[in-house]
Design a protein around this motif. Structure first.
Motif, PDB file in Angstrom:
ATOM      1  N   VAL A  94       0.869  -1.041   0.110  1.00 52.59           N
ATOM      2  CA  VAL A  94       0.027   0.016   0.108  1.00 52.59           C
ATOM      3  C   VAL A  94       0.858   1.240   0.042  1.00 52.59           C
ATOM      4  O   VAL A  94       1.804   1.375   0.762  1.00 52.59           O
ATOM      5  N   ALA A  95       0.584   2.262  -0.812  1.00 54.42           N
ATOM      6  CA  ALA A  95       1.381   3.586  -0.917  1.00 54.42           C
ATOM      7  C   ALA A  95       0.346   4.596  -0.426  1.00 54.42           C
ATOM      8  O   ALA A  95      -0.730   4.727  -1.061  1.00 54.42           O
ATOM      9  N   THR A  96       0.762   5.273   0.465  1.00 53.81           N
ATOM     10  CA  THR A  96      -0.072   6.579   0.908  1.00 53.81           C
ATOM     11  C   THR A  96      -0.086   7.709   0.030  1.00 53.81           C
ATOM     12  O   THR A  96       0.901   7.795  -0.577  1.00 53.81           O
ATOM     13  N   PHE A  97      -1.266   8.423  -0.043  1.00 59.15           N
ATOM     14  CA  PHE A  97      -1.239   9.662  -0.926  1.00 59.15           C
ATOM     15  C   PHE A  97      -0.802  10.658  -0.268  1.00 59.15           C
ATOM     16  O   PHE A  97      -0.953  10.975   0.908  1.00 59.15           O
ATOM     17  N   LEU A  98       0.324  11.540  -1.037  1.00 54.84           N
ATOM     18  CA  LEU A  98       0.903  12.520  -0.592  1.00 54.84           C
ATOM     19  C   LEU A  98       0.090  13.753  -1.299  1.00 54.84           C
ATOM     20  O   LEU A  98      -0.314  14.765  -0.516  1.00 54.84           O
ATOM     21  N   HIS A  99      -0.065  13.829  -2.606  1.00 59.47           N
ATOM     22  CA  HIS A  99      -0.382  15.202  -3.163  1.00 59.47           C
ATOM     23  C   HIS A  99      -0.734  14.946  -4.722  1.00 59.47           C
ATOM     24  O   HIS A  99      -0.251  13.639  -5.297  1.00 59.47           O
ATOM     25  N   ALA A 100      -1.661  15.607  -5.109  1.00 58.59           N
ATOM     26  CA  ALA A 100      -2.102  15.518  -6.534  1.00 58.59           C
ATOM     27  C   ALA A 100      -2.216  17.109  -7.308  1.00 58.59           C
ATOM     28  O   ALA A 100      -2.544  17.741  -6.280  1.00 58.59           O
ATOM     29  N   LYS A 101      -1.861  17.157  -8.461  1.00 59.24           N
ATOM     30  CA  LYS A 101      -1.937  18.568  -9.158  1.00 59.24           C
ATOM     31  C   LYS A 101      -2.221  18.348 -10.427  1.00 59.24           C
ATOM     32  O   LYS A 101      -1.609  17.537 -11.176  1.00 59.24           O
ATOM     33  N   ASP A 102      -3.434  18.992 -10.894  1.00 55.56           N
ATOM     34  CA  ASP A 102      -3.837  19.103 -12.128  1.00 55.56           C
ATOM     35  C   ASP A 102      -3.060  20.169 -12.888  1.00 55.56           C
ATOM     36  O   ASP A 102      -3.408  21.375 -12.526  1.00 55.56           O
ATOM     37  N   LEU A 103      -2.442  20.121 -13.890  1.00 53.67           N
ATOM     38  CA  LEU A 103      -1.722  21.181 -14.600  1.00 53.67           C
ATOM     39  C   LEU A 103      -2.459  21.024 -16.261  1.00 53.67           C
ATOM     40  O   LEU A 103      -1.776  21.251 -17.243  1.00 53.67           O
ATOM     41  N   SER A 104      -3.875  20.963 -16.132  1.00 50.18           N
ATOM     42  CA  SER A 104      -4.467  21.033 -17.290  1.00 50.18           C
ATOM     43  C   SER A 104      -4.370  22.453 -18.247  1.00 50.18           C
ATOM     44  O   SER A 104      -4.708  22.174 -19.475  1.00 50.18           O
ATOM     45  N   ASP A 105      -4.018  23.285 -17.733  1.00 46.47           N
ATOM     46  CA  ASP A 105      -3.659  24.650 -18.423  1.00 46.47           C
ATOM     47  C   ASP A 105      -2.645  24.466 -19.616  1.00 46.47           C
ATOM     48  O   ASP A 105      -2.618  25.118 -20.582  1.00 46.47           O
ATOM     49  N   ASP A 106      -1.652  23.635 -19.472  1.00 44.22           N
ATOM     50  CA  ASP A 106      -0.714  23.060 -20.084  1.00 44.22           C
ATOM     51  C   ASP A 106      -1.218  22.033 -21.137  1.00 44.22           C
ATOM     52  O   ASP A 106      -1.555  21.067 -20.767  1.00 44.22           O
ATOM     53  N   GLN A 107      -1.220  22.472 -22.411  1.00 46.73           N
ATOM     54  CA  GLN A 107      -2.073  21.782 -23.492  1.00 46.73           C
ATOM     55  C   GLN A 107      -1.156  20.573 -23.982  1.00 46.73           C
ATOM     56  O   GLN A 107      -1.667  19.764 -24.864  1.00 46.73           O
ATOM     57  N   GLN A 108       0.053  20.498 -23.676  1.00 49.72           N
ATOM     58  CA  GLN A 108       1.179  19.643 -24.087  1.00 49.72           C
ATOM     59  C   GLN A 108       1.109  18.352 -23.341  1.00 49.72           C
ATOM     60  O   GLN A 108       0.705  18.474 -22.000  1.00 49.72           O
ATOM     61  N   PHE A 109       1.492  17.377 -23.576  1.00 52.05           N
ATOM     62  CA  PHE A 109       1.596  15.923 -22.760  1.00 52.05           C
ATOM     63  C   PHE A 109       2.822  16.180 -21.901  1.00 52.05           C
ATOM     64  O   PHE A 109       3.463  17.014 -22.025  1.00 52.05           O
ATOM     65  N   TYR A 110       2.506  15.315 -20.853  1.00 55.08           N
ATOM     66  CA  TYR A 110       3.647  15.165 -19.618  1.00 55.08           C
ATOM     67  C   TYR A 110       4.442  14.230 -19.856  1.00 55.08           C
ATOM     68  O   TYR A 110       4.180  13.234 -20.011  1.00 55.08           O
ATOM     69  N   THR A 111       5.925  14.636 -19.546  1.00 53.11           N
ATOM     70  CA  THR A 111       6.957  13.423 -19.326  1.00 53.11           C
ATOM     71  C   THR A 111       6.727  12.588 -18.111  1.00 53.11           C
ATOM     72  O   THR A 111       6.114  13.373 -17.504  1.00 53.11           O
ATOM     73  N   THR A 112       7.391  11.631 -18.124  1.00 55.17           N
ATOM     74  CA  THR A 112       7.401  10.617 -16.789  1.00 55.17           C
ATOM     75  C   THR A 112       8.492  10.805 -16.207  1.00 55.17           C
ATOM     76  O   THR A 112       8.859  10.289 -15.229  1.00 55.17           O
ATOM     77  N   GLU A 113       9.551  11.698 -16.369  1.00 52.32           N
ATOM     78  CA  GLU A 113      10.552  11.947 -15.646  1.00 52.32           C
ATOM     79  C   GLU A 113      10.553  13.031 -14.666  1.00 52.32           C
ATOM     80  O   GLU A 113       9.904  13.795 -14.805  1.00 52.32           O
ATOM     81  N   PHE A 114      10.962  12.839 -13.607  1.00 51.90           N
ATOM     82  CA  PHE A 114      11.130  13.650 -12.494  1.00 51.90           C
ATOM     83  C   PHE A 114      12.453  13.332 -11.691  1.00 51.90           C
ATOM     84  O   PHE A 114      13.191  12.269 -11.734  1.00 51.90           O
ATOM     85  N   THR A 115      12.806  14.206 -10.810  1.00 48.87           N
ATOM     86  CA  THR A 115      14.001  13.957  -9.824  1.00 48.87           C
ATOM     87  C   THR A 115      13.524  14.542  -8.541  1.00 48.87           C
ATOM     88  O   THR A 115      12.837  15.518  -8.395  1.00 48.87           O
ATOM     89  N   HIS A 116      14.157  14.225  -7.433  1.00 45.76           N
ATOM     90  CA  HIS A 116      13.904  14.631  -6.136  1.00 45.76           C
ATOM     91  C   HIS A 116      15.339  15.064  -5.375  1.00 45.76           C
ATOM     92  O   HIS A 116      16.458  14.555  -5.627  1.00 45.76           O
ATOM     93  N   ARG A 117      15.115  16.228  -4.561  1.00 42.03           N
ATOM     94  CA  ARG A 117      16.356  16.794  -4.024  1.00 42.03           C
ATOM     95  C   ARG A 117      15.765  17.526  -2.710  1.00 42.03           C
ATOM     96  O   ARG A 117      14.560  18.375  -2.661  1.00 42.03           O
ATOM     97  N   ASP A 118      15.890  16.984  -1.417  1.00 41.90           N
ATOM     98  CA  ASP A 118      15.586  17.557  -0.348  1.00 41.90           C
ATOM     99  C   ASP A 118      14.192  17.616   0.011  1.00 41.90           C
ATOM    100  O   ASP A 118      13.609  18.795   0.462  1.00 41.90           O
ATOM    101  N   GLY A 119      13.425  16.612  -0.383  1.00 43.23           N
ATOM    102  CA  GLY A 119      12.007  16.726  -0.496  1.00 43.23           C
ATOM    103  C   GLY A 119      11.114  17.443  -1.825  1.00 43.23           C
ATOM    104  O   GLY A 119       9.912  17.706  -1.623  1.00 43.23           O
ATOM    105  N   LEU A 120      11.989  18.326  -2.493  1.00 45.50           N
ATOM    106  CA  LEU A 120      11.510  18.775  -3.511  1.00 45.50           C
ATOM    107  C   LEU A 120      11.428  17.930  -4.827  1.00 45.50           C
ATOM    108  O   LEU A 120      12.587  17.188  -4.896  1.00 45.50           O
ATOM    109  N   VAL A 121      10.466  17.976  -5.670  1.00 45.90           N
ATOM    110  CA  VAL A 121      10.196  16.996  -6.719  1.00 45.90           C
ATOM    111  C   VAL A 121      10.341  18.208  -7.840  1.00 45.90           C
ATOM    112  O   VAL A 121       9.522  19.061  -8.113  1.00 45.90           O
ATOM    113  N   PHE A 122      11.343  17.591  -8.727  1.00 41.06           N
ATOM    114  CA  PHE A 122      11.392  18.513 -10.028  1.00 41.06           C
ATOM    115  C   PHE A 122      11.075  17.961 -11.303  1.00 41.06           C
ATOM    116  O   PHE A 122      11.412  16.441 -11.537  1.00 41.06           O
ATOM    117  N   SER A 123      10.094  18.153 -12.034  1.00 51.20           N
ATOM    118  CA  SER A 123       9.409  17.452 -13.379  1.00 51.20           C
ATOM    119  C   SER A 123       9.361  18.417 -14.412  1.00 51.20           C
ATOM    120  O   SER A 123       9.093  19.807 -14.137  1.00 51.20           O
TER     121      SER A 123
END
Length: 388
Positions: A94-123
């Protein structure tokens, strides 16, 4: 005494306590407290490994014949329990939920790559850059830069970027590449880079061009690896073989250089770059017959870049390349990400055990739905604030 108690609490509890007492709020918002809490979170990770997972639902869009990742980010946290195996009753799926964000204003598709640094996620997406703190549920979309104008009025993205910490100022910087020049015949590319300081103010004017240019262009479509005030990217294949090295940027001095690769690494074979708890740079590469996986580390935290690569392990691994998530001494065993599986390589038995099947994990909370692609990496929760 109050500070010593608060620094031991998870982010969720601290956010709940802030409105209850002004004195507590002042402590929790203090940058010194935020760094102390981050250090304790990192120490806890060594005792109990935690991972952030981003399940991607696929959708169809008018401009592409194939399904693409949806424009909704969903972050979940999975905790590794001691003694976990795929057949153990103690297995936690089981994975607990942290956060969800809808970025539908951007009309282009989203990549699946991201990176993490000190609790911050960059995508990154095809058109924009995003920074999240899933623990505090804060998020920002960085302003668009006007540089790199090679398409007659349109911005041609280089899709090479990264997030890291400037150790001198204690502020986080987002770096992205842009084209200065590109030609097909003869094949030539010149690139520059620019930096945006999070919390530095200035909105769109916050993008600053780095004075010097990289010695060679970095490979397109990659997110840099950030370790102890440096950011690392791979060169294109031609320049990797030419220099036997990778590109690095000092986030403090904002100067570029070349970090050599391990002498034993065959650059004709593919290799991956990873970071280990933000302290060590890691290179992993299969042998020519794809039966063994070699792992090297560069202890940047201990000796900056004035050191040599250390060959750490050669393990039986008859598959394609995988990401290295943890190595001793920060973990009892080697933790790898292989496809949709988080695995443990047992050094005593030379056996690979699956700890978590991402496609079979139950994802709790908002937006839990069937997913087809997954991104995962080690996660340390933090109170680090993200603002323009």
């Amino acid at each position: 005494m109050v500070t010593e108690i608060l620094v031991r609490l998870p982010v969720k509890s601290l956010l709940r306590f802030k409105p209850a007492c002004r004195a507590w709020q002042a402590i929790i918002d203090d940058p010194v407290f935020i760094r102390a809490h981050l250090r304790r979170s990192a120490s806890r990770w060594e005792q109990s490994h935690s991972f952030i997972i981003n399940p991607h639902s696929m959708v169809r869009v008018p401009w592409d014949r194939w399904p693409v990742p949806s424009n909704r980010y969903r972050f979940h946290q999975w905790q590794l329990q001691r003694g976990t195996t795929t057949t153990s009753p103690r297995n936690n799926n089981v994975a607990t939920f942290l956060h969800a964000k809808d970025l539908s204003d951007d009309q282009q598709f989203y990549t699946t790559e991201f990176t993490h640094r000190d609790g911050l996620v960059f995508s990154t997406t095809t058109t924009s850059l995003h920074v999240f703190n899933p623990a505090t549920r804060d998020a920002i979309t960085l302003p668009t830069s006007s540089r790199s104008n090679l398409m007659g009025g349109g911005r041609f993205n280089y899709h090479c970027s990264g997030l890291g910490l400037d150790p001198r100022t204690g502020m986080y910087k987002v770096v992205q590449a842009f084209f200065r020049f590109q030609s097909m015949e003869p094949a030539e590319t010149k690139m520059g880079m620019e930096v945006f300081t999070i919390g530095g103010g200035g909105g769109g004017a916050g993008w600053r061009e780095i004075t010097s240019d990289p010695p060679y262009p970095a490979k397109r479509f990659q997110i840099g690896v950030s370790v102890c005030g440096y950011m690392f990217w791979r060169f294109s294949e031609r320049h990797t073989k030419l220099e036997r090295g990778i590109l690095h940027l000092s986030l403090e001095e904002e100067e570029f250089g070349i970090t050599g690769l391990p002498d034993e690494l065959d650059t004709d074979n593919s290799f991956l770059l990873d970071e280990l708890l933000g302290r060590d740079l890691c290179v992993s590469a299969s042998n020519t017959s794809c039966t063994m996986l070699n792992i090297w580390t560069l202890p940047v935290a201990d000796e900056s870049l004035c050191t040599l690569w250390q060959w750490r392990y050669c393990i039986d691994y008859p598959w394609s390349l995988c990401s290295v998530m943890a190595l001793p001494p920060f973990s009892d065993e080697i933790i790898l990400l292989r496809g949709n599986n988080i695995c443990r390589y047992d050094l005593a038995t030379s056996k690979l055990k699956i700890l978590c099947r991402l496609d079979r994990t139950r994802y709790q909370g908002e937006g839990a739905r069937k997913s087809e692609l997954f991104s995962a990496m080690p996660f340390i929760e933090s109170l680090v604030r993200i603002t323009y």
